[in-house]
Design an enzyme around this catalytic site. Structure first.
Site, PDB file in Angstrom:
ATOM      1  CB  SER A 141      57.338  90.590   5.813  1.00 52.36           C
ATOM      2  OG  SER A 141      56.347  90.515   6.837  1.00 52.36           O
ATOM      3  CE1 TYR A 154      58.284  95.698   6.251  1.00 56.71           C
ATOM      4  CE2 TYR A 154      56.452  94.484   7.217  1.00 56.71           C
ATOM      5  CZ  TYR A 154      57.811  94.608   6.957  1.00 56.71           C
ATOM      6  OH  TYR A 154      58.683  93.647   7.397  1.00 56.71           O
TER       7      TYR A 154
END
Length: 267
Positions: A141, A154
């Site tokens: 990401s 995350y």
């Protein structure tokens, strides 16, 4: 990525990016092994793909956060000689201030985003090395290079994916094995809802569809781009980032002594 009429494995294949990868790999002539928790969703995906293309589609239900299920998928990948592509797409968000996210949610995130990705990659590598061929696509990401106060776990997990992938690229540089990291921005999937957010924390114009993302990432792969930021217009920003990282790395290896600024304060 060349088609040998062999199998591509896709994790998290029951929705969003995983479905898009499954469809595109089938279009490229690959048979499929689709892995996810929800069998009904996998059956729908498999049916949709087989009606469009004459491809074999195997579905395997598994929760990659469960040690027994993960071991079963590792064994499947290790034992088969007909797997050419592994797409580590399964992932969790557990978004929000760390003090408000449960420890169990963070542990589950680590199991899926880091442990499962690592173990499945490790399972694929011996066969790929024997054949001196194979492709691994790891979905990271853009948050891997963007620490955030609302997604510490995350962000940390995706930084791991980026560094793990980059290190593998170096290890395997003299082989024909291809390892790609894909670092998307916001994508129109169930991700934010599954992370427990009432609404996505980004304006609509920043979102890419799952199909756009996968098409872009595969085009990047075809072009030899092994770290892909799908929405990054100015690629020199990434090369500049890498140049700065390399300069820092070299500076860190100049001496084993404390930096002068610390010595001055101690006097």
């Amino acid at each position: 990525m060349r088609n040998h009429h062999r199998f591509a494995v896709v994790t998290g294949a029951s929705s969003g990016i995983g479905v898009a990868y499954a469809e595109r790999m089938a279009e490229r002539g690959y048979d499929l092994i689709l892995i996810a928790r929800r069998r009904d969703r996998l059956e729908d995906v498999a049916k949709r793909i087989t009606t469009k293309a004459t491809r074999a589609v195997e579905i395997v239900t598994a929760d990659l956060a469960d040690a027994k299920d993960l071991s079963r998928i590792e064994a499947l990948i290790t034992e088969r000689e007909d797997i050419d592509v592994l797409i580590n797409n399964a992932g969790l968000g557990a978004l929000g201030p760390t003090s408000q996210v449960t420890a169990d949610a963070l542990e589950n995130l680590i199991k899926i985003n880091i442990l499962a990705l690592t173990r499945l990659t490790h399972a694929a590598l011996p066969g790929f090395l024997r054949r001196n061929s194979g492709t691994i696509i790891n979905i990271a990401s853009m948050i891997a290079v963007m620490p955030t106060p609302s997604g510490a776990g995350y962000s940390g997990s995706k930084a791991y994916v980026l560094n793990f992938t980059r290190s593998l690229q170096m290890e395997l540089a003299k082989t024909s094995i291809i390892i790609q990291a894909v670092l998307p921005g916001p994508v129109r999937t169930e991700f934010f809802e599954a992370s427990g957010l009432a609404a996505a924390p980004f304006p609509n114009e920043l979102f890419m569809s799952a199909e756009q993302l996968v098409d872009t990432a595969l085009q990047a792969l075809d072009q030899g781009e092994l770290v892909c930021f799908p929405s990054l217009e100015n690629a020199s920003l990434w090369t500049g980032f890498e140049d700065a990282r390399i300069a820092l790395s070299r500076a860190l290896m100049q001496s084993g002594r404390p930096a002068t600024r610390y010595l001055e304060k101690a006097q």
